[in-house]
Design an enzyme around this catalytic site. Structure first.
Site, PDB file in Angstrom:
ATOM      1  N   ASP A  51      -8.769  27.136  19.308  1.00  0.00           N
ATOM      2  CA  ASP A  51      -7.532  26.457  19.706  1.00  0.00           C
ATOM      3  C   ASP A  51      -6.356  27.431  19.741  1.00  0.00           C
ATOM      4  O   ASP A  51      -5.429  27.254  20.533  1.00  0.00           O
ATOM      5  CB  ASP A  51      -7.236  25.256  18.793  1.00  0.00           C
ATOM      6  CG  ASP A  51      -6.516  24.146  19.560  1.00  0.00           C
ATOM      7  OD1 ASP A  51      -6.907  23.872  20.707  1.00  0.00           O
ATOM      8  OD2 ASP A  51      -5.556  23.566  19.028  1.00  0.00           O
ATOM      9  N   GLU A  91       4.181  27.004  16.658  1.00  0.00           N
ATOM     10  CA  GLU A  91       2.759  26.639  16.580  1.00  0.00           C
ATOM     11  C   GLU A  91       1.863  27.881  16.499  1.00  0.00           C
ATOM     12  O   GLU A  91       0.901  27.910  15.739  1.00  0.00           O
ATOM     13  CB  GLU A  91       2.376  25.778  17.792  1.00  0.00           C
ATOM     14  CG  GLU A  91       1.016  25.145  17.658  1.00  0.00           C
ATOM     15  CD  GLU A  91       0.890  23.883  18.482  1.00  0.00           C
ATOM     16  OE1 GLU A  91       1.755  22.982  18.311  1.00  0.00           O
ATOM     17  OE2 GLU A  91      -0.019  23.792  19.302  1.00  0.00           O
ATOM     18  N   GLU A 143      -1.346  16.511  25.383  1.00  0.00           N
ATOM     19  CA  GLU A 143      -0.697  16.326  24.079  1.00  0.00           C
ATOM     20  C   GLU A 143      -1.131  15.021  23.423  1.00  0.00           C
ATOM     21  O   GLU A 143      -1.329  14.948  22.201  1.00  0.00           O
ATOM     22  CB  GLU A 143       0.830  16.343  24.236  1.00  0.00           C
ATOM     23  CG  GLU A 143       1.413  17.659  24.736  1.00  0.00           C
ATOM     24  CD  GLU A 143       1.371  18.788  23.708  1.00  0.00           C
ATOM     25  OE1 GLU A 143       0.342  18.960  23.024  1.00  0.00           O
ATOM     26  OE2 GLU A 143       2.395  19.496  23.600  1.00  0.00           O
ATOM     27  N   GLU A 213     -11.295  17.787  27.106  1.00  0.00           N
ATOM     28  CA  GLU A 213     -11.040  17.605  25.671  1.00  0.00           C
ATOM     29  C   GLU A 213     -12.337  17.260  24.937  1.00  0.00           C
ATOM     30  O   GLU A 213     -12.592  17.771  23.851  1.00  0.00           O
ATOM     31  CB  GLU A 213      -9.987  16.511  25.433  1.00  0.00           C
ATOM     32  CG  GLU A 213      -8.564  16.921  25.835  1.00  0.00           C
ATOM     33  CD  GLU A 213      -7.921  17.928  24.875  1.00  0.00           C
ATOM     34  OE1 GLU A 213      -8.404  18.096  23.737  1.00  0.00           O
ATOM     35  OE2 GLU A 213      -6.928  18.556  25.273  1.00  0.00           O
TER      36      GLU A 213
HETATM   37  C1  LIG Z   1      -7.678  21.708  23.280  1.00  0.00           C
HETATM   38  C2  LIG Z   1      -6.296  21.283  22.953  1.00  0.00           C
HETATM   39  N1  LIG Z   1      -5.804  20.177  23.527  1.00  0.00           N
HETATM   40  C3  LIG Z   1      -4.555  19.764  23.248  1.00  0.00           C
HETATM   41  C4  LIG Z   1      -3.762  20.454  22.370  1.00  0.00           C
HETATM   42  C5  LIG Z   1      -2.383  19.941  22.043  1.00  0.00           C
HETATM   43  O1  LIG Z   1      -1.406  20.871  22.100  1.00  0.00           O
HETATM   44  C6  LIG Z   1      -4.309  21.623  21.785  1.00  0.00           C
HETATM   45  N2  LIG Z   1      -3.603  22.368  20.899  1.00  0.00           N
HETATM   46  N3  LIG Z   1      -5.571  22.005  22.095  1.00  0.00           N
END
Ligand SMILES: Cc1ncc(CO)c(N)n1
Length: 224
Positions: A51, A91, A143, A213
């Site tokens: 991520d 972040e 989001e 996702e």
């Molecule tokens: C895969 C993914 N989807 C959404 C977000 C939301 O910012 C993230 N950080 N990572």
């Protein structure tokens, strides 16, 4: 509209129409295992590293959404998108700190297949042909999947391990939910004014995000 909520618009209709897909993305076995307290920590560490790479690409994606906003919209959306972009700086720092806590060496992480596929999708938004309506709708659903997934991990009855609560609160907080609702209102306004083919493209992008996702969570829990 009731206190800061979202009026029933196009996006709500899609969420109802594609409820099965939406739930597969937001109640995925990986995030549900966080809530249940049964999460495999090596899977969590894999998610964290992947991520971090995703979010770096997400910065570029958001920059392209911001650019389309400046070119195509009256400017009242700009502050919300700019705020979102600015918060990605924090972040990225959070990911670095968290990676240290979990002994994940970010310099050694290379993107797995589902992540690469998702990043390629994000990169396609740099094309000027893709409209602001499609881009802002895509931004909203990306989001929202995280917001809904992680809010579930801190809702009543959770057994989320304490060391994962910070992660869940990052996306599951009421503030993040409000931010997602602001994005949803922008998307619905754009969709209400959009020609039919743009609205159709936006719905396709919505579904594609749900698919990506689900693939991202699958990748985190296994090793695909
Ligand atoms: C895969 C993914 N989807 C959404 C977000 C939301 O910012 C993230 N950080 N990572």
């Amino acid at each position: 509209m009731d206190g800061g909520g979202v009026e029933a618009g196009t996006t709500a209709a899609w969420m109802a129409r594609h409820r099965g897909m939406y739930e597969r993305a937001t109640r995925h076995p990986f995030t549900v295992s966080i809530r249940d307290g049964t999460v495999d920590l090596s899977a969590f560490r894999r998610w964290l590293g992947q991520d971090y790479m995703f979010v770096k690409e997400f910065v570029a994606f958001l920059a392209s959404v911001l650019l389309k906003c400046c070119r195509q919209s009256d400017g009242s959306d700009m502050e919300i998108i700019l705020g979102g972009l600015a918060s990605l700086s924090d972040e990225l720092s959070w990911f670095k700190k968290e990676a240290e806590k979990w002994s994940v060496n970010l310099a050694e992480v290379s993107p797995l297949k589902s992540n690469t596929e998702y990043c390629r999708f994000l990169q396609s938004f740099s094309e000027p042909e893709i409209s602001y309506t499609v881009a802002i709708t895509t931004f909203w659903i990306i989001e929202t999947v995280y917001q809904d997934s992680f809010a579930f991990c801190i809702e009543e009855g959770n057994k989320t391990p304490p060391e994962l609560l910070g992660t869940c609160q990052r996306w599951g907080s009421p503030e993040f939910k409000q931010y997602c609702q602001s994005l949803q209102r922008i998307a619905d306004r754009c969709l209400a004014e959009a020609p039919a083919d743009a609205a159709r493209s936006a719905e396709e992008a919505f579904l594609r995000v749900l698919e990506l996702e689900i693939g991202f969570w699958d990748m985190s829990s296994s090793r695909s």
